[in-house]
Design an enzyme around this catalytic site. Sequence first.
Site, mmCIF file in Angstrom:
data_model
loop_
_atom_site.group_PDB
_atom_site.id
_atom_site.type_symbol
_atom_site.label_atom_id
_atom_site.label_comp_id
_atom_site.label_asym_id
_atom_site.label_seq_id
_atom_site.Cartn_x
_atom_site.Cartn_y
_atom_site.Cartn_z
ATOM 1 N N GLN C 47 0.825 -1.221 0.000
ATOM 2 C CA GLN C 47 0.000 0.000 0.000
ATOM 3 C C GLN C 47 0.849 1.258 0.000
ATOM 4 O O GLN C 47 0.349 2.335 -0.288
ATOM 5 C CB GLN C 47 -0.982 -0.035 1.181
ATOM 6 N N VAL C 283 -7.043 5.766 3.562
ATOM 7 C CA VAL C 283 -7.834 5.491 2.349
ATOM 8 C C VAL C 283 -7.869 4.016 1.964
ATOM 9 O O VAL C 283 -8.685 3.609 1.150
ATOM 10 C CB VAL C 283 -7.293 6.325 1.156
ATOM 11 N N GLU C 285 -8.947 1.013 2.977
ATOM 12 C CA GLU C 285 -10.201 0.274 2.909
ATOM 13 C C GLU C 285 -11.336 1.076 2.285
ATOM 14 O O GLU C 285 -12.103 0.536 1.485
ATOM 15 C CB GLU C 285 -10.583 -0.214 4.298
#
Lengths: 432, 162, 335
Positions: C47, C283, C285
Site C-alpha cells: 500500500q 484510504v 479500505e
Amino acid sequence: MNRRGSGCLKDGPGVIGRNCRRVDGIAKVKGSAFFAADRKIDGMLLARVLRSRVPHAVLNKIDARSALEVPGVVAVYTASDIPGENRVGIIVKDEPVLVDDRIRRVGDALALVVAESEEALAAALPAIKVWYEELPGIFSPAQAMAGGAPAIHGQGNIQSVTRIVKGDADSALKEARVVISRRYTTQMVEHAYLEPEAGLAAVEDGQVTIWASTQNPHYDRREVARVLGIGQNRVRVVQAPTGGGFGGKLDISVQCLLGLAAWKSGRPVRMVYSREESMEFSPKRHPCVIDYTSACDGDGRLLAVKVKIVGDTGAYASYGPATLKRAAVHASGPYQVPNVFIEAYCVYTNNPTAGAMRGFGVPQVAFAHESQMDLLAGALGLDPFTIRLRNCFQPGSATATGQRLIQSVGIGQTIEQARAGAVQLGVLGGKR
Amino acid sequence: MKPFRFTATINGRPVDLPVNPHRRLLDVIRDDLGLTGTKEGCGEGECGACTVLLNGRPVNACLVLAPEAAGCEITTIEGVAPEGGLHPIQEAFLEAGAVQCGYCTPGMILAAKALLDKDLSPTDQAIKTAVSGNLCRCTGYIKIIEAVRLAAAKLSGEGDAV
Amino acid sequence: MKKRGIGVGCMFYGIGNTGMPNPAGAFLDLTDDGTVLVLTGCADIGQGSSTVLAQIAAGELGVNIEDVLVVAGDTGVSPDAGATSASRQTYISGNAVLLAARQAKEVLLEEAAGIMAAAASDLCLRDGHVWRAGEKTPLTVKEVLAACRKKGKLTLGSGWFNPETTGMDETGRGAPYATYSYATQVAEIEVDTETGKVSVLRLVAAHDVGRAINPKSVEGQIEGGCLMGIGYALLEEVKLTEGRIGNPRYAEYLLPMSLDVPEIHAIIVEEPEITGPFGAKGVGEPALIPTAAAIANAVADALGVRFYDLPITPEKILAALSAKGDGSARMGEIT
Ligand code: FES
Ligand code: FES
C-alpha cells in the site's frame, strides 16, 4: 506526554503532497526484492502441513511412524511437541497451532512434516495415519444459533454480540412516512493476494528469526514466543516484502509452525503455501445476512434504522468480533439518524474461518444501507444525491454511537464532487 | 528419472546444467539458477507471475517443462535492465505508480516488453490484452496500463533520437 | 439489449481499531551527514506506507525523501506499530514518525538557536538549511549537526501515538475512532439483457482522505479498491459445500482482470484532520467500500429490478429478468 500529532498544514513543503516514487520501487521492478519464498539458507529444510479433510471431529490419534521412514524426512511434529501454549488468535486465543483435541474445520493443521526435499514431503504426508471420530457439522449461523446446537467452542456458538441503541427506533418507525424493510445477503470472499503465504525460520544463539509474509510482525512475535514458551526478546520476526495482504495476512499462517520446526530441529526451515492451500486455509471475508429497516419522513430525512447483522466467522474467531463490531458502528452509514437499533452477531460454524478483509464488515453494510437509501428515494421520487445530501453528516453531527463529529467531515464534499465529476464526464447528464 | 543437460541462453548468458526432465522451467530459473525475480503465484498458468520470455514470446514458466525450453533464448526480469540502470518499461512502472506489492510486477513488465518489442504504439485495448494473462490484485490495472503507454512513448522517443 | 444504469454509493470509515487503544511507535536517527534513518514496525504490504512515512519524516526535517531510509517491520530493531489494517498506518504510524522527527529536530533547533542567537520557535528546517521567520539563512543542517556532535549531543527521536478513542458501553455509546474517512462513488454500468452480464463502464470515486501525502499512491489505492469492489459486486464468491471450499484456484475463483477495467476517475477531497500527520487520515479500505453498493444501485437503475444478494451474477440477472417478464419480480415497493 507526546500523545497528539500535528496539524501543522503549512509544514512539509515540497515533499508532502508530492508523488514521490516508492522507496522500494527499484528493487521491485528489477526483481531483486526478496520475498519470503525467494530466501534460502544453507542446510535449509522444507515443511508442509497435514490438514484435516473433515470439518468437525474429535481427534483421537496421529501415527507418523511410517512417514518418518520416508527417506529425507527429518521430523513430524504434532501438538504434543509444542513447548508453550497451543492456542493463537488476535482477539480470542481459540485456534490450535496443531490440533490437540478437536477438529473444527476442513484444513485444521494436524501435523507438520519437515524434510530435506519437496519429494520427501509429498511422500510423507499420505503416510501419516490419523484416527478421528466425526461429529455432525454446523454450516450456517442459523443452524449454529438454533437452540440445542452443539457448541463448537466451550462457551457456545455466539462469539460476540454488539448492540447500539440510540433513541427509540420502534416508536419512530410508527411516525414515519416511508418504512422499508429488506434482507440482504453477502457472500464469502477470498483475498487472493498474488503472493501465497511463505516464511523461513532459523535459530541462532538461542534466538529464532522468522522472515515472513505478514501484515503484523509484532503480533507474530508475541504468538511465536507464547507457542514456544520463550521471551519475546528471543523471537525476531522480519517482515519480508509482502505480496499483498488485504487483511488475509493479519492472522498467523506459517509463523508459529516455522518457529516450532526451526526450534525443535535446530535447522533453518522454509514453508511456502501453494495457491490452493492459500485459498483453502486463509481467512475470508465474512458472509453476512443483514435485515435492514429504514424509515424517513416525507422530505426523505431519516428517522430511524433497525439493523440485524449476522456474520459467519467459521471455526475460529480471528478478527470476527472486530469485524461485526465495526459493521454495527457503520451500519447506519454516513448519515444522521436520530433513532437507531443495531445488533451484530459474530457466530461460530464449521465453515472456513472468516477474518479481516479490506473494509472489515463495512462493505457488507454499505451494500445494505445504500440500497435502502435508493429505495427510500424511489418511494418519495427524490434524486439519489438529494436524499444523501439531506441526511449526510455535517460538522456537529452525532453518529449512531453518539460520537460528535467536529471537524474533517468530508462526506458532503465527496457527494458534491462525485456528482460534479460525473456530470463533467457525461455520466450524469440531462437524465436527472 | 535421469537428469539431462539443459543448455539455453538466459539473459544473454549461456547456461549448461544437469536438470531432471520433469522439472518446470520455473524451478530451473528460481532454484537452480537462483533468479528469484520470477515469481510463482499459482503454478497453474492462471496468474502470470511467472512470465518469462522464450525466444521473445511471453510464457508461463510454471507450465513449461525444462526440456521444452532447452536451446531457447530466455529472458527473465533480471535480464531486462541494462547494467547499472533501468529499462524504460521499468522506469515507466515507477513513474506511473504501477507498482504496489510488486509481486505481479516482474511478470507484468515482461508481458509489456513482449508487446512493446513488436508494437510501439499499442492501443489501450492491445495493452489490456497483452497483460490479460497477468493478475494484479493491488493496482486495479489502471496505472499498469498507463505505465505501458508511457513506456511506449519513452521507447519511441528514444527510437526517434537514434 | 443493453441497458445502462447509474448508481451512487456513500460510506464513512473509522480509522484505526474500534474503541480500543492501538498505538504505534517509531524511532528516528538524524545522522551526522543530515540523512535520516526511520525505524518503524509498520508493515508495508504494497500500500506504500514506507514511502509515506519517509515523506512525513522528510517533511518534518526539511530534507529530501532520498535522504530518508525507512527500516520497517523488523521486530529486532523497530518498535511495535500494530497491524497494517483498519486503514490506520498513515494516521497512526504517520503521527509516530512525525513525533520522532520532531524530537530529533528539537535538539537541532535548540543548537541552531544558540548559534544564531534566535528563539528556537522562530526557526524551521527546509532544503537542508535553517530558516528564520520564513527566510532562508546560510546556516546548514549539517553545520548544526556538527556543532551538536562537538558537544556530544545526538539527534535521536522516538515517538508513539495512540488515537483518542473511548470504548463503547452496552448500548454502544462511545467515540470508537479518533477520525473518519468519507467517500462517494458513482458507477455507470451496462447490462446485457441477453447474457445477464454487467459491464462497469465508468466509476467516479471521490474520497476525503484528510490530506493526500502522496496523491498518486492514494489514486492507486482507490483504483485497486474499485476493482476489488467490482469483483465483490459481480464476480467473486467462495463456494462452500459442508465446510469445504469448492473453488480454491484462480481457474475457478473469478477475479477482475485487465480486460474488465473500467475508466476510474479518482477525486481526492481534502478536509484536513487536525490530529493527522499534515492533516492525513486514511484510504486503504474506504477505496473499496462503496463500490459494490454503487454498482448494485446502478443495476437496479438499469433494470428496474433490485438485487439483495451479492454477487450479482449473470445467472441471477437472467433469472430475475425472466421472473419480471412473467410479473413475479420483486420491485422496490414501499412496505
Ligand atoms: S505461477 Fe505460473 S501462471 Fe501463476
Ligand atoms: S502490485 Fe500487488 S499484485 Fe500487482
